[in-house]
Design a protein around this motif. Structure first.
Motif, PDB file in Angstrom:
ATOM      1  N   THR A  52      27.157  34.687  26.570  1.00 35.76           N
ATOM      2  CA  THR A  52      27.336  36.257  25.682  1.00 35.76           C
ATOM      3  C   THR A  52      27.030  36.832  27.426  1.00 35.76           C
ATOM      4  O   THR A  52      27.345  38.455  27.054  1.00 35.76           O
ATOM      5  N   LEU A  57      28.095  41.108  25.667  1.00 33.84           N
ATOM      6  CA  LEU A  57      26.519  41.217  25.087  1.00 33.84           C
ATOM      7  C   LEU A  57      25.490  41.507  26.041  1.00 33.84           C
ATOM      8  O   LEU A  57      24.559  41.976  25.465  1.00 33.84           O
ATOM      9  N   ARG A  58      25.648  40.707  26.705  1.00 30.54           N
ATOM     10  CA  ARG A  58      24.136  41.093  27.791  1.00 30.54           C
ATOM     11  C   ARG A  58      24.609  41.342  29.254  1.00 30.54           C
ATOM     12  O   ARG A  58      26.300  41.120  29.718  1.00 30.54           O
ATOM     13  N   VAL A  81      32.241  47.453  25.435  1.00 28.21           N
ATOM     14  CA  VAL A  81      33.047  47.594  24.285  1.00 28.21           C
ATOM     15  C   VAL A  81      33.792  46.989  24.539  1.00 28.21           C
ATOM     16  O   VAL A  81      34.941  46.429  23.665  1.00 28.21           O
ATOM     17  N   ARG A  84      34.542  43.233  24.646  1.00 24.98           N
ATOM     18  CA  ARG A  84      33.886  42.573  23.112  1.00 24.98           C
ATOM     19  C   ARG A  84      35.163  42.461  22.709  1.00 24.98           C
ATOM     20  O   ARG A  84      35.598  41.490  21.786  1.00 24.98           O
ATOM     21  N   GLN A  85      35.928  44.065  22.408  1.00 25.25           N
ATOM     22  CA  GLN A  85      36.753  43.378  21.434  1.00 25.25           C
ATOM     23  C   GLN A  85      38.423  43.044  21.986  1.00 25.25           C
ATOM     24  O   GLN A  85      39.704  42.769  21.069  1.00 25.25           O
ATOM     25  N   PHE A  91      30.033  32.392  16.865  1.00 21.87           N
ATOM     26  CA  PHE A  91      27.984  32.162  16.651  1.00 21.87           C
ATOM     27  C   PHE A  91      27.799  30.328  16.823  1.00 21.87           C
ATOM     28  O   PHE A  91      28.780  30.439  15.624  1.00 21.87           O
ATOM     29  N   ASN A  95      27.609  33.838  10.997  1.00 20.98           N
ATOM     30  CA  ASN A  95      27.116  35.249  11.065  1.00 20.98           C
ATOM     31  C   ASN A  95      27.927  35.976  10.179  1.00 20.98           C
ATOM     32  O   ASN A  95      28.420  37.326  10.629  1.00 20.98           O
ATOM     33  N   LEU A  97      29.037  38.647   7.529  1.00 25.47           N
ATOM     34  CA  LEU A  97      28.587  39.709   6.715  1.00 25.47           C
ATOM     35  C   LEU A  97      27.972  39.029   5.131  1.00 25.47           C
ATOM     36  O   LEU A  97      29.112  38.833   4.545  1.00 25.47           O
ATOM     37  N   MET A 112      38.934  47.907  14.176  1.00 22.08           N
ATOM     38  CA  MET A 112      39.116  48.034  14.806  1.00 22.08           C
ATOM     39  C   MET A 112      40.576  48.561  16.145  1.00 22.08           C
ATOM     40  O   MET A 112      40.333  49.470  16.292  1.00 22.08           O
TER      41      MET A 112
ATOM     42  N   ASN B 295      16.844  44.183   6.914  1.00 27.91           N
ATOM     43  CA  ASN B 295      17.670  43.341   6.346  1.00 27.91           C
ATOM     44  C   ASN B 295      19.816  42.736   7.005  1.00 27.91           C
ATOM     45  O   ASN B 295      19.598  41.841   6.777  1.00 27.91           O
ATOM     46  N   HIS B 296      20.189  43.934   7.600  1.00 32.54           N
ATOM     47  CA  HIS B 296      21.313  44.058   8.093  1.00 32.54           C
ATOM     48  C   HIS B 296      21.669  43.688   8.716  1.00 32.54           C
ATOM     49  O   HIS B 296      22.395  43.914   9.835  1.00 32.54           O
ATOM     50  N   GLU B 299      23.335  41.988  10.480  1.00 31.40           N
ATOM     51  CA  GLU B 299      25.264  41.702  10.643  1.00 31.40           C
ATOM     52  C   GLU B 299      25.598  42.159  11.868  1.00 31.40           C
ATOM     53  O   GLU B 299      26.749  42.933  11.804  1.00 31.40           O
ATOM     54  N   THR B 302      25.999  41.336  14.646  1.00 33.78           N
ATOM     55  CA  THR B 302      27.346  40.540  14.875  1.00 33.78           C
ATOM     56  C   THR B 302      28.533  41.649  15.325  1.00 33.78           C
ATOM     57  O   THR B 302      29.890  41.318  15.811  1.00 33.78           O
ATOM     58  N   LEU B 303      28.616  42.940  14.589  1.00 34.88           N
ATOM     59  CA  LEU B 303      30.019  43.744  14.564  1.00 34.88           C
ATOM     60  C   LEU B 303      30.189  44.647  15.886  1.00 34.88           C
ATOM     61  O   LEU B 303      30.394  43.788  16.466  1.00 34.88           O
ATOM     62  N   LYS B 304      28.288  44.692  16.222  1.00 37.92           N
ATOM     63  CA  LYS B 304      28.567  44.711  18.310  1.00 37.92           C
ATOM     64  C   LYS B 304      29.366  43.988  19.162  1.00 37.92           C
ATOM     65  O   LYS B 304      29.899  44.490  19.586  1.00 37.92           O
ATOM     66  N   ALA B 305      28.242  42.468  18.536  1.00 36.94           N
ATOM     67  CA  ALA B 305      29.046  41.987  19.186  1.00 36.94           C
ATOM     68  C   ALA B 305      30.985  41.889  19.354  1.00 36.94           C
ATOM     69  O   ALA B 305      31.560  41.509  19.713  1.00 36.94           O
ATOM     70  N   MET B 306      31.562  41.695  18.304  1.00 33.65           N
ATOM     71  CA  MET B 306      32.907  42.128  18.249  1.00 33.65           C
ATOM     72  C   MET B 306      33.465  43.524  18.513  1.00 33.65           C
ATOM     73  O   MET B 306      34.486  43.392  18.500  1.00 33.65           O
ATOM     74  N   GLY B 307      32.728  44.448  18.778  1.00 32.24           N
ATOM     75  CA  GLY B 307      33.606  45.637  19.793  1.00 32.24           C
ATOM     76  C   GLY B 307      32.497  46.404  18.960  1.00 32.24           C
ATOM     77  O   GLY B 307      33.619  47.822  19.458  1.00 32.24           O
ATOM     78  N   SER B 384      19.635  44.284  22.564  1.00 32.88           N
ATOM     79  CA  SER B 384      20.681  43.963  23.206  1.00 32.88           C
ATOM     80  C   SER B 384      21.008  43.008  22.279  1.00 32.88           C
ATOM     81  O   SER B 384      20.377  42.534  21.473  1.00 32.88           O
ATOM     82  N   PRO B 385      22.824  43.227  22.328  1.00 33.43           N
ATOM     83  CA  PRO B 385      23.326  41.575  20.758  1.00 33.43           C
ATOM     84  C   PRO B 385      22.673  40.907  20.892  1.00 33.43           C
ATOM     85  O   PRO B 385      22.610  39.990  20.344  1.00 33.43           O
ATOM     86  N   ALA B 386      23.013  39.936  22.389  1.00 26.13           N
ATOM     87  CA  ALA B 386      22.331  38.736  22.716  1.00 26.13           C
ATOM     88  C   ALA B 386      21.450  38.101  21.745  1.00 26.13           C
ATOM     89  O   ALA B 386      21.286  37.173  21.896  1.00 26.13           O
ATOM     90  N   ASP B 387      20.150  39.419  22.025  1.00 25.53           N
ATOM     91  CA  ASP B 387      19.209  38.896  21.928  1.00 25.53           C
ATOM     92  C   ASP B 387      19.217  38.685  20.324  1.00 25.53           C
ATOM     93  O   ASP B 387      18.054  38.507  19.281  1.00 25.53           O
ATOM     94  N   PHE B 389      20.615  36.769  18.084  1.00 18.69           N
ATOM     95  CA  PHE B 389      20.712  35.431  17.597  1.00 18.69           C
ATOM     96  C   PHE B 389      20.538  34.044  18.036  1.00 18.69           C
ATOM     97  O   PHE B 389      19.804  33.993  18.876  1.00 18.69           O
TER      98      PHE B 389
END
Ligand SMILES: Nc1ncnc2c1ncn2[C@@H]1O[C@H](COP(=O)(O)OP(=O)(O)OP(=O)(O)O)[C@@H](O)[C@H]1O
Ligand SMILES: [Mg+2]
Lengths: 223, 389
Positions: A52, A57-58, A81, A84-85, A91, A95, A97, A112, B295-296, B299, B302-307, B384-387, B389
């Motif tokens: 991470t 991410l961290r 960011v 990450r892109q 994962f 994960n 959607l 993006m 609930n989301h 998700e 996950t998107l945050k981790a994708m940038g 933080s997005p890492a936490d 998962f």
């Protein structure tokens, strides 16, 4: 750029004071472009934490972590960011959607990317799903797919944006032997074609053979 | 990212997430709908109360109005001396000044003989003090002894007056005094009176034998055309005895409304009800959106981790809030419209669905949805997005 990931003297701890739990201790690791590296190690040794940090991410605060030329230690949110892109992340739990179809899920990685039309995005996503062998499952939602199929969708999602680096955290943990090897085989094939660098964390000794190099993390120290 | 996609992508994701689980969406819509109806009904009752309270003053045909200072509202007037009103005729710009007599009285249902309280208006029929066409037409007949007109919008407990009149049954009693109903008009009921009767000043004094012509309830003044009402009001104020109020038409309407809004306990009850409606509506909408976002959350992570940037999720949440507000508001509006008609037919008080009300409630629902969403968003910002998962 030859060195894709360069980690020097990275230390990381959770908590502070008496409760301080040092997870990574002076870790050094360099991964070159196009390499496939597998990281193994006992549970709780800090593999996910390491991944991470590399994936932005961290936030790490001690040492040097250089990913695709960007220093990640004490970096800004904006820099993270951007990194990450450029990274595909797979994962442990797929994960995906759950409200989107397979092809829509994969296309999320392309939203993006400026300059692509909706048709191009969907076309590229569909092509990528074909490459992982899911041509006939494009319009299925995650809960209509098997575990192995979901993991392959998630591999397609990580790769569709043509990232320079793919990070995978135990991608086969929830799969049986056969589908696990299938999924990882696809990943390796596509990565080698595109020259993508891969860092894959796993416990699964059955997939070690895909690696160019194997490193072991134990108690926060690379062996 | 081009500006269109800037909103389109998050909006599309929000929509796909909403329609994915039809049962949850249905429940959420019902919640917003309920909040909507709740607020609409409270606002409706409140407005209807204040409008109907002012239905009589609204029909008053005059420029200036005299009332005793102790008169808080028209249904309970304090009398004052007619000479006070007549003195205003000394002002060069005053064209006419007429007294109006008011009293609550017991009206006997012609059919069932039961008695019920209504409001009796008494004034010189030639003065046209109420601008109601049906009364003005009956001017001559009203001059006859023991005649009166009945308000058709009175509650049905007074009897089906139109049918009774058509059948020739027109004699009844007000405070045990026999008289004839010679026609109908429409004024509207209020919280103070379930019905209205209009009669001449002469007949009024016959019905209420203890009342005297020189003790009046309201004095109604008309000024000469072209003269400045405000100026006449100011002139008269300085001449009149200090125990009378002199109001313009607008002031009279406002005075009557504010009595019900502020002085009467009923105003407090409805104000309280409206606030409760707002609060309950807010809690419902907040609960729905908060659960939806929770609930989301994974998700989004996950998107945050994708940038994806944080702003993207704010737009997703706003879009969900917007869709929910629209989807809940439309049926909520239609249902409230139906309930308004139903309430009108039950209470005989007008309950108009004004654009203003529609706008207020929609804005309320929308901002409720949005702020509920924003509150829930903070959860994602902090983690933080890492936490995740
Ligand atoms: N968010 C957190 N807060 C505090 N401590 C944490 C957190 N995440 C992990 N840890 C701790 O850090 C250590 C390393 O965790 P990490 O998840 O990196 O291990 P891992 O090598 O991925 O293990 P596994 O193979 O079981 O997935 C563990 O001792 C864990 O308790
Ligand atoms: Mg782990």
């Amino acid at each position: 750029m030859d060195k894709m990931i360069e980690v020097n003297d990275l230390s990381f701890s959770f908590g502070s004071g008496e409760l301080k739990n040092t997870v990574l201790k002076n870790v050094d690791l360099t991964i070159h472009a196009g390499e496939i590296v597998i990281m193994t190690g006992p549970s709780g040794s800090g593999k996910t934490t390491f991944l991470t940090i590399i994936g932005a991410l961290r936030q790490a605060t001690e040492g040097h972590v250089c990913v695709i030329g960007q220093q990640l230690v004490n970096s800004s949110e904006y820099a993270k960011v951007k990194i990450r892109q450029q990274i595909g992340y797979i994962f442990q739990q797929h994960n995906l959607l759950k409200s989107l179809t397979a092809v829509q899920n994969v296309a999320m990685a392309l939203e993006m990317h400026p300059g692509l039309s909706e048709t191009q995005r969907l076309q590229r996503s569909a092509d990528m799903l074909c490459s992982v062998g899911l041509d006939d499952r494009l319009y299925y939602k995650p809960d209509q797919l098997s575990g192995g199929q979901r993991q392959r969708v998630s591999i397609a999602r990580a790769l569709v944006g043509k990232p320079k680096i793919v990070l995978a955290d135990e991608p086969t943990a929830s799969l049986d032997k056969h589908s696990g090897q299938d999924a990882v085989g696809v990943l390796k094939k596509l990565a080698k074609e595109a020259g993508t660098t891969i860092l894959l964390v796993t416990h699964d000794y059955r997939i070690l053979d895909i690696a160019d190099r194997i490193v072991e993390l134990e108690d926060g120290i690379i062996k | 990212m081009n500006p269109y996609n800037y909103f389109y992508f998050p909006g599309r994701l929000a929509w796909r997430q909403l329609v994915f689980d039809k049962t949850k969406l249905f429940a959420a819509i019902c919640g917003v709908l309920f909040a909507c109806v709740l607020v609409f009904m409270q606002l409706g009752f409140k407005d209807s109360l204040y409008n109907s309270a002012a239905s009589a003053p609204l029909k008053m045909n005059g420029d200036l109005f005299l009332m005793h200072k102790q008169t808080e509202a028209m249904w309970r007037p304090t009398r004052f001396n007619r000479s006070e009103l007549m003195r205003t005729l000394g002002h060069p710009d005053v064209a006419s000044a007429y007294p109006m007599y008011l009293s609550l009285a017991q009206f006997k249902n012609i059919e069932t003989q039961t008695k019920r309280t209504l409001m009796v208006y008494g004034y010189d029929p030639d003065a046209d003090l109420l601008a109601v066409e049906a009364i003005i037409e009956k001017r001559t007949e009203l001059r006859l002894k023991d005649t009166a007109l009945f308000d058709e919008s009175s509650r049905p407990e007074f009897g089906p007056m139109r049918a009774l009149l058509d059948a020739g049954k027109n004699s009844t009693e007000i405070n045990d005094y026999k008289l004839k109903i010679i026609g109908l008009f429409r004024l509207g009921v209020s919280f103070a009176a379930d019905g209205n009767v209009m009669t001449s000043d002469q007949n009024f004094l016959r019905i209420f034998s203890d009342r005297r012509a020189d003790q009046i309830d309201i004095g109604i003044i008309k000024v000469r055309p072209g003269s400045d009402v405000k100026k006449v009001q100011a002139d008269l104020k300085s001449r009149l005895n200090e125990f009378v109020n002199i109001f313009t038409y607008d002031e009279l309407v406002q005075y009557e409304k504010s009595y019900w809004e502020n002085t009467a306990p009923i105003g407090f009850i409805f104000g309280f009800g409206t606030i409760m409606g707002l609060v309950v509506g807010m809690v419902i909408v907040y609960q729905i959106l908060f659960t939806d976002i929770t609930n989301h959350l994974n998700e989004f992570a996950t998107l945050k981790a994708m940038g994806y940037k944080h702003g993207y999720f704010i737009r997703v949440v706003f879009a969900s809030a917007f869709f929910l507000a629209i989807l809940g508001f439309l049926p909520g509006f239609l249902m409230s419209l139906g309930l308004y008609r139903l309430a009108e037919s039950q209470t005989f008080m007008p309950m108009p669905m004004t654009p203003h009300k529609v706008f207020t409630v929609f804005l309320f629902i929308l901002s409720m949805c949005a702020s509920a969403g924003l509150l829930a968003m903070r959860k994602l910002k902090a983690a933080s997005p890492a936490d995740m998962f």
